[in-house]
Motif scaffolding. Structure first.
Motif, PDB file in Angstrom:
ATOM      1  N   UNK A 141     -26.900  16.991 -80.439  1.00  0.00           N
ATOM      2  CA  UNK A 141     -26.059  18.064 -79.917  1.00  0.00           C
ATOM      3  C   UNK A 141     -26.951  19.138 -79.322  1.00  0.00           C
ATOM      4  N   UNK A 142     -26.685  19.509 -78.075  1.00  0.00           N
ATOM      5  CA  UNK A 142     -27.393  20.593 -77.408  1.00  0.00           C
ATOM      6  C   UNK A 142     -26.402  21.707 -77.108  1.00  0.00           C
ATOM      7  N   UNK A 143     -26.758  22.904 -77.506  1.00  0.00           N
ATOM      8  CA  UNK A 143     -25.867  24.029 -77.286  1.00  0.00           C
ATOM      9  C   UNK A 143     -26.586  25.342 -77.498  1.00  0.00           C
ATOM     10  N   UNK A 144     -25.847  26.415 -77.359  1.00  0.00           N
ATOM     11  CA  UNK A 144     -26.415  27.749 -77.528  1.00  0.00           C
ATOM     12  C   UNK A 144     -26.581  28.060 -79.013  1.00  0.00           C
ATOM     13  N   UNK A 145     -27.766  28.503 -79.398  1.00  0.00           N
ATOM     14  CA  UNK A 145     -28.050  28.883 -80.786  1.00  0.00           C
ATOM     15  C   UNK A 145     -28.030  30.392 -80.908  1.00  0.00           C
ATOM     16  N   UNK A 146     -27.441  30.875 -82.013  1.00  0.00           N
ATOM     17  CA  UNK A 146     -27.366  32.307 -82.264  1.00  0.00           C
ATOM     18  C   UNK A 146     -27.843  32.576 -83.687  1.00  0.00           C
TER      19      UNK A 146
ATOM     20  N   UNK B 132     -14.293  27.703 -84.366  1.00  0.00           N
ATOM     21  CA  UNK B 132     -14.983  28.687 -83.526  1.00  0.00           C
ATOM     22  C   UNK B 132     -16.000  28.027 -82.599  1.00  0.00           C
ATOM     23  N   UNK B 133     -16.133  26.701 -82.702  1.00  0.00           N
ATOM     24  CA  UNK B 133     -17.006  25.975 -81.786  1.00  0.00           C
ATOM     25  C   UNK B 133     -18.358  25.585 -82.337  1.00  0.00           C
ATOM     26  N   UNK B 134     -18.624  25.829 -83.615  1.00  0.00           N
ATOM     27  CA  UNK B 134     -19.936  25.499 -84.176  1.00  0.00           C
ATOM     28  C   UNK B 134     -20.003  24.039 -84.600  1.00  0.00           C
ATOM     29  N   UNK B 135     -21.122  23.404 -84.274  1.00  0.00           N
ATOM     30  CA  UNK B 135     -21.382  22.017 -84.659  1.00  0.00           C
ATOM     31  C   UNK B 135     -22.555  21.902 -85.616  1.00  0.00           C
ATOM     32  N   UNK B 136     -23.377  22.943 -85.678  1.00  0.00           N
ATOM     33  CA  UNK B 136     -24.598  22.916 -86.499  1.00  0.00           C
ATOM     34  C   UNK B 136     -24.776  24.275 -87.161  1.00  0.00           C
ATOM     35  N   UNK B 137     -25.106  24.265 -88.460  1.00  0.00           N
ATOM     36  CA  UNK B 137     -25.546  25.472 -89.151  1.00  0.00           C
ATOM     37  C   UNK B 137     -26.905  25.172 -89.761  1.00  0.00           C
ATOM     38  N   UNK B 138     -27.872  26.023 -89.479  1.00  0.00           N
ATOM     39  CA  UNK B 138     -29.235  25.877 -89.988  1.00  0.00           C
ATOM     40  C   UNK B 138     -29.459  26.934 -91.060  1.00  0.00           C
ATOM     41  N   UNK B 139     -29.970  26.521 -92.216  1.00  0.00           N
ATOM     42  CA  UNK B 139     -30.274  27.462 -93.293  1.00  0.00           C
ATOM     43  C   UNK B 139     -31.231  26.789 -94.284  1.00  0.00           C
TER      44      UNK B 139
END
Length: 204
Positions: free
Chosen positions: A7-12, A93-100
């Motif tokens: 998955x490629x997308x905008x990271x915030x 809300x459109x999120x596919x990935x959460x990094x933590x």
């Protein structure tokens, strides 16, 4: 649910620790029908002031963060209550990935079952991604088979067990996984019925 490999997308960046499920979706919004969507209520009480007005300086409220699909946060993301609606809010809300660096166990399981990747990585790698996002959101790519998140010149490894990768790639939840063993289950049931017929109700 459709599966995915990359998955490629905008990271915030959301540089907060211990963002729990009560913050991700406050309980008062959970009476909303699932098909109406929960995305508008994601992190509602953090994103709004006491009068219900949007906080312009909150990371997800900034114009450049709109359309983000990768969220980079700090440790203990998704702890607290077991509400699956927390995952619904992120996905809607459109999120596919959460990094933590760490996740609540129940949240992580719910995430995978709903096609959302909980990418657990070292605090050092997480901090490097947060630092790279300090100037604002930018494009990133998550690769399930390589178990990497790439952002700018950084490629960071995350951990995810093979069964969870398989579920995300195939778009499976726990019921779908069980269905893959339907023939073995049927064979076991037939053998059990032959060996212990008294377990089954009489067919009069």
């Amino acid at each position: 649910m459709s599966g995915w490999r990359t998955h490629t997308g905008k990271a915030v960046a959301l540089p907060l620790a211990s963002v729990d499920t009560d913050q991700l979706i406050p309980a008062r919004f959970m009476s909303r029908p699932r098909d109406a969507g929960y995305g508008d209520y994601l992190l509602h009480d953090l994103r709004h002031d006491g009068d219900g007005k949007s906080k312009p300086d909150f990371p997800l409220n900034r114009p450049e963060a709109q359309g983000a699909s990768i969220l980079v946060a700090r440790r203990n993301f998704g702890g607290g209550s077991s509400r699956e609606a927390a995952v619904y809010a992120l996905a809607d809300a459109g999120f596919r990935v959460v990094v933590a660096p760490s996740f609540g166990d129940i949240f992580a399981g719910n995430a995978v079952n709903n096609g959302l990747l909980p990418a657990r990585m070292s605090p050092e790698d997480g901090d490097a991604l947060l630092a790279a996002l300090g100037a604002g959101p930018q494009e990133a790519t998550a690769d399930l088979h390589a178990r990497t998140v790439t952002l700018g010149g950084i490629t960071a490894q995350f951990t995810l067990d093979d069964a969870q990768v398989e579920k995300l790639v195939n778009g499976w939840d726990d019921i779908d996984v069980t269905r893959q063993h339907a023939e073995a289950i049927a064979a076991h049931r037939a053998a059990l019925a032959a060996d212990r017929p008294w377990l089954w109700p009489r067919q009069d």
